[in-house]
Scaffold this active site. Structure first.
Site, PDB file in Angstrom:
ATOM      1  N   THR A   7       0.845  -1.195   0.000  1.00 31.77           N
ATOM      2  CA  THR A   7       0.000   0.000   0.000  1.00 31.77           C
ATOM      3  C   THR A   7       0.878   1.242   0.000  1.00 31.77           C
ATOM      4  OG1 THR A   7      -0.235   0.270   2.400  1.00 31.77           O
ATOM      5  CG2 THR A   7      -1.730  -1.271   1.321  1.00 31.77           C
TER       6      THR A   7
ATOM      7  N   ASP B 243      -3.507   6.050   2.511  1.00 32.30           N
ATOM      8  CA  ASP B 243      -2.882   6.994   3.441  1.00 32.30           C
ATOM      9  C   ASP B 243      -3.254   6.484   4.832  1.00 32.30           C
ATOM     10  OD1 ASP B 243      -2.494   9.149   5.253  1.00 32.30           O
ATOM     11  OD2 ASP B 243      -2.638  10.591   3.613  1.00 32.30           O
TER      12      ASP B 243
ATOM     13  N   LYS C 109       7.272   6.888  18.390  1.00 28.25           N
ATOM     14  CA  LYS C 109       7.917   5.569  18.378  1.00 28.25           C
ATOM     15  C   LYS C 109       7.908   4.929  19.769  1.00 28.25           C
ATOM     16  CE  LYS C 109       8.904   5.460  13.927  1.00 28.25           C
ATOM     17  NZ  LYS C 109       8.196   4.566  12.992  1.00 28.25           N
TER      18      LYS C 109
ATOM     19  N   TYR D  50       8.792  12.844  17.068  1.00 24.58           N
ATOM     20  CA  TYR D  50       9.052  11.532  16.438  1.00 24.58           C
ATOM     21  C   TYR D  50       9.230  10.481  17.537  1.00 24.58           C
ATOM     22  CZ  TYR D  50      11.443   8.055  13.457  1.00 24.58           C
ATOM     23  OH  TYR D  50      11.808   6.918  12.778  1.00 24.58           O
TER      24      TYR D  50
ATOM     25  N   SER E 119       9.548   0.407  14.126  1.00 23.11           N
ATOM     26  CA  SER E 119       9.750   1.508  15.072  1.00 23.11           C
ATOM     27  C   SER E 119      11.078   2.144  14.718  1.00 23.11           C
ATOM     28  CB  SER E 119       9.706   0.969  16.510  1.00 23.11           C
ATOM     29  OG  SER E 119       9.996   1.978  17.440  1.00 23.11           O
TER      30      SER E 119
HETATM   31  N1  LIG Z   1      15.674   5.589   7.591  1.00 22.94           N
HETATM   32  C1  LIG Z   1      15.906   5.676   8.883  1.00 22.94           C
HETATM   33  O1  LIG Z   1      16.935   6.222   9.318  1.00 22.94           O
HETATM   34  C2  LIG Z   1      14.941   5.054   9.850  1.00 22.94           C
HETATM   35  C3  LIG Z   1      15.417   4.693  11.121  1.00 22.94           C
HETATM   36  C4  LIG Z   1      14.536   4.129  12.022  1.00 22.94           C
HETATM   37  C5  LIG Z   1      13.219   3.925  11.669  1.00 22.94           C
HETATM   38  N2  LIG Z   1      12.772   4.281  10.441  1.00 22.94           N
HETATM   39  C6  LIG Z   1      11.361   4.041  10.125  1.00 22.94           C
HETATM   40  O2  LIG Z   1      11.272   3.258   8.954  1.00 22.94           O
HETATM   41  C7  LIG Z   1       9.983   3.465   8.360  1.00 22.94           C
HETATM   42  C8  LIG Z   1      10.175   3.657   6.871  1.00 22.94           C
HETATM   43  O3  LIG Z   1      10.922   4.838   6.654  1.00 22.94           O
HETATM   44  P1  LIG Z   1      12.108   4.913   5.566  1.00 22.94           P
HETATM   45  O4  LIG Z   1      13.364   5.080   6.286  1.00 22.94           O
HETATM   46  O5  LIG Z   1      11.950   3.808   4.603  1.00 22.94           O
HETATM   47  O6  LIG Z   1      11.789   6.336   4.900  1.00 22.94           O
HETATM   48  P2  LIG Z   1      11.112   6.705   3.503  1.00 22.94           P
HETATM   49  O7  LIG Z   1      11.944   6.220   2.388  1.00 22.94           O
HETATM   50  O8  LIG Z   1      10.813   8.156   3.600  1.00 22.94           O
HETATM   51  O9  LIG Z   1       9.758   5.865   3.488  1.00 22.94           O
HETATM   52  C9  LIG Z   1       8.666   6.240   4.270  1.00 22.94           C
HETATM   53  C10 LIG Z   1       7.410   5.716   3.623  1.00 22.94           C
HETATM   54  O10 LIG Z   1       6.297   6.034   4.477  1.00 22.94           O
HETATM   55  C11 LIG Z   1       5.281   6.573   3.629  1.00 22.94           C
HETATM   56  N3  LIG Z   1       4.348   7.429   4.341  1.00 22.94           N
HETATM   57  C12 LIG Z   1       4.598   8.559   5.053  1.00 22.94           C
HETATM   58  N4  LIG Z   1       3.440   9.050   5.520  1.00 22.94           N
HETATM   59  C13 LIG Z   1       2.443   8.224   5.086  1.00 22.94           C
HETATM   60  C14 LIG Z   1       1.033   8.203   5.227  1.00 22.94           C
HETATM   61  N5  LIG Z   1       0.365   9.149   5.902  1.00 22.94           N
HETATM   62  N6  LIG Z   1       0.337   7.176   4.670  1.00 22.94           N
HETATM   63  C15 LIG Z   1       0.976   6.207   3.968  1.00 22.94           C
HETATM   64  N7  LIG Z   1       2.305   6.191   3.767  1.00 22.94           N
HETATM   65  C16 LIG Z   1       3.020   7.195   4.333  1.00 22.94           C
HETATM   66  C17 LIG Z   1       6.039   7.340   2.545  1.00 22.94           C
HETATM   67  O11 LIG Z   1       5.162   7.557   1.452  1.00 22.94           O
HETATM   68  P3  LIG Z   1       5.268   8.825   0.486  1.00 22.94           P
HETATM   69  O12 LIG Z   1       6.322   8.444  -0.535  1.00 22.94           O
HETATM   70  O13 LIG Z   1       3.902   8.941  -0.076  1.00 22.94           O
HETATM   71  O14 LIG Z   1       5.684   9.994   1.329  1.00 22.94           O
HETATM   72  C18 LIG Z   1       7.139   6.337   2.255  1.00 22.94           C
HETATM   73  O15 LIG Z   1       6.691   5.319   1.395  1.00 22.94           O
HETATM   74  C19 LIG Z   1       9.364   4.665   9.075  1.00 22.94           C
HETATM   75  O16 LIG Z   1       8.397   4.213  10.003  1.00 22.94           O
HETATM   76  C20 LIG Z   1      10.545   5.286   9.811  1.00 22.94           C
HETATM   77  O17 LIG Z   1      10.155   5.971  10.979  1.00 22.94           O
HETATM   78  C21 LIG Z   1      13.616   4.833   9.510  1.00 22.94           C
END
Ligand SMILES: NC(=O)c1ccc[n+]([C@@H]2O[C@H](COP(=O)([O-])OP(=O)(O)OC[C@H]3O[C@@H](n4cnc5c(N)ncnc54)[C@H](OP(=O)(O)O)[C@@H]3O)[C@@H](O)[C@H]2O)c1
Length: 276
Positions: free
Chosen positions: A32, A56, A152, A148, A134
């Site tokens: 999704t 969303d 989490k 944030y 998380s």
């Molecule tokens: N990268 C890091 O350093 C890191 C570290 C710890 C945890 N995380 C966690 O990993 C998860 C994935 O993040 P990522 O690192 O892969 O970053 P990312 O590449 O920015 O991916 C985030 C995804 O979440 C989607 N999203 C945001 N708001 C949304 C909403 N309201 N409804 C549906 N989809 C939504 C974005 O969609 P759009 O493209 O439409 O915006 C994107 O597909 C997150 O929960 C983040 O907190 C990341």
């Protein structure tokens, strides 16, 4: 054995890579996302095993319809992954009310409602696994990420409680806690306008470190996703899985410090009991 997965937030980053890796090994995925078309290339390649739905996670009504539709079409879904999320960056008083509401609505309420939405379906099919993405930021805290962290830490408390409620139905949880990882996360961050008074504080230091690239991002997205898959495939998944050396170091230091503080206050803590 071919497994079926349901994943939120699959347009970029960990969600997208996870979708790609699972399809490559022959699993079926309901992916999704908010941006229709973002997975068109994958659909062309894996049309039979990939179903893409627009969602969303702040729209609970649409989520209920999408989840019901996916369970009806797939018959059984083995693993659901609550991944969608983003970071709100800035000191607490720099963020606007609207920024705070959107952060909590997406990362915390979105994840809570997603889990609540899948539970009846998982119960009906006799069990399943829920992976909650998380962060190391679900157990530790950096300045400038307070909202944030609130989401989490909040989702981890929610999951730990719900895990106890639904274990009797054969439903278990894996909370994944990556450290800073190379994805689209930095680009997707919502940034509050800086207030000059924070310039010479820890919040200002973190802002400068991130802007200058001095804040090390050691996590590899593909390796992170591979580790998530190994843990999600395990017969008994750990409740929490930290990923990356940054997460390991920061969480172990924070836990040791929390225990030290608990022990340091032990006499005062125990003094609060009723006299019997
Ligand atoms: N990268 C890091 O350093 C890191 C570290 C710890 C945890 N995380 C966690 O990993 C998860 C994935 O993040 P990522 O690192 O892969 O970053 P990312 O590449 O920015 O991916 C985030 C995804 O979440 C989607 N999203 C945001 N708001 C949304 C909403 N309201 N409804 C549906 N989809 C939504 C974005 O969609 P759009 O493209 O439409 O915006 C994107 O597909 C997150 O929960 C983040 O907190 C990341």
């Amino acid at each position: 054995m071919v497994k079926t997965w349901f994943i939120t937030g699959t347009s970029t980053g960990l969600g997208r890579l996870l979708t790609e890796r699972l399809l490559a090994r022959g699993d079926r995925v309901v992916a999704t996302l908010r941006k229709p078309g973002a997975l068109d290339g994958l659909l062309a390649q894996h049309g039979d095993s990939l179903q893409v739905l627009t969602l969303d996670v702040t729209d609970t009504g649409a989520m209920r319809i999408a989840v019901a539709d996916a369970f009806a079409r797939m018959g059984r879904i083995d693993v659901v992954v609550s991944n969608a999320g983003y970071g709100l960056f800035g000191a607490a008083e720099e963020a606007s009310d609207a920024q705070i509401e959107r952060q909590i609505a997406t990362n915390l309420v979105g994840s809570i409602q997603f889990i609540r939405t899948v539970l009846p379906h998982l119960r009906a099919q006799g069990g399943g696994r829920i992976v909650q993405v998380s962060s190391e930021g679900g157990q530790i805290a950096y300045p400038n990420f307070s909202l944030y962290h609130a989401t989490k830490w909040g989702i981890e408390g929610f999951v730990e409680s719900v895990a106890k409620e639904v274990a009797p139905f054969g439903i278990d949880f894996l909370i994944v806690e990556p450290g800073p990882t190379c994805t689209n996360f930095a680009e997707g961050m919502d940034r509050a306008p800086p207030m000059p008074c924070y310039e010479d504080t820890p919040a200002g230091e973190v802002r400068r470190a991130i802007a200058s690239g001095a804040f090390a991002i050691k996590g590899d997205a593909a390796r992170t996703v591979d580790a998530m898959i190994v843990a999600a495939d395990a017969k008994a998944a750990p409740l929490r899985l930290a990923l990356g050396s940054t997460a390991y170091a920061s969480i172990s230091q924070a836990l040791a410090e929390r225990l030290r503080q608990l022990e340091a206050q032990k006499a005062v803590t125990l003094s609060a009991d009723r006299e019997v």
